[in-house]
Design a protein around this motif. Structure first.
Motif, short mmCIF file in Angstrom:
data_model
loop_
_atom_site.label_atom_id
_atom_site.label_comp_id
_atom_site.label_asym_id
_atom_site.label_seq_id
_atom_site.Cartn_x
_atom_site.Cartn_y
_atom_site.Cartn_z
N TYR A 167 1.98 5.25 0.46
CA TYR A 167 1.87 6.20 1.57
C TYR A 167 0.56 7.00 1.52
N THR A 190 -5.77 0.13 9.46
CA THR A 190 -5.15 0.39 8.17
C THR A 190 -3.80 -0.32 8.08
N LEU A 191 -3.07 -0.34 9.18
CA LEU A 191 -1.81 -1.08 9.23
C LEU A 191 -2.06 -2.57 8.99
N GLU A 228 -6.83 5.71 6.37
CA GLU A 228 -6.85 5.99 7.81
C GLU A 228 -7.70 7.23 8.10
N LEU A 249 5.94 -1.77 4.30
CA LEU A 249 5.41 -0.40 4.23
C LEU A 249 6.35 0.52 3.47
N ALA A 283 -2.60 -3.13 5.41
CA ALA A 283 -1.39 -2.94 4.61
C ALA A 283 -0.41 -4.10 4.72
N MET A 290 0.85 -1.18 0.00
CA MET A 290 0.00 0.00 0.00
C MET A 290 0.90 1.24 0.00
N THR A 293 -0.92 8.84 12.62
CA THR A 293 -0.20 7.65 12.17
C THR A 293 1.23 7.67 12.69
N PHE A 305 -2.47 4.87 2.24
CA PHE A 305 -2.55 4.53 3.66
C PHE A 305 -3.22 5.68 4.42
#
Length: 131
Positions: A3, A96-97, A10, A48, A100, A1, A25, A6
């Protein structure tokens, strides 16, 4: 994913602007990196993009455990936001993490967290108009 994707996801989950999402974040990742071991933080950060990856890095191999309430306070302090915003934002960041990095990787990395963290690890309800 990527930046931007993400942060967009979020922000939508937390009901905040992209700028606030970035602040939440970063603070959440930095506090999380303190709480889990350095190896787990590195494992979680690997898929990430930068700067997300960098926010999860830590030189500490030993986790600095503290309770969920302290986690929320530390995120709020680091992000310089009200505690209520941190409480709404942390689950959005973590959801969201999870998306990802994948569910299994997320569960492996957060297995160190005490059960009191379950509320922060659950999928967030969307707050109205925060941000």
């Amino acid at each position: 994913m990527e930046y931007d994707a993400f942060l967009t996801k979020e922000a939508e989950r937390a009901g905040v602007s992209p700028d606030v999402a970035e602040t939440l974040t970063r603070a959440t990742f930095e506090v999380l990196a303190d709480w889990i071991s350095g190896g787990e933080a590195q494992y979680l950060a690997e898929p990430l993009p930068e700067p997300l990856k960098g926010w999860l890095r830590t030189d500490e191999e030993i986790a600095k455990g503290y309770g969920a309430s302290s986690f929320v306070r530390r995120v709020a302090d680091r992000a310089e936001v009200p505690r209520e915003l941190a409480e709404a934002g942390i689950p959005a960041v973590l959801a969201t993490l999870r998306e990802a990095v994948g569910d299994q990787e997320f569960r492996d990395a957060t297995a160190q967290l005490p059960r009191e963290y379950d509320i922060l690890l659950s999928t967030p309800a969307r707050p109205g108009g925060a941000g």
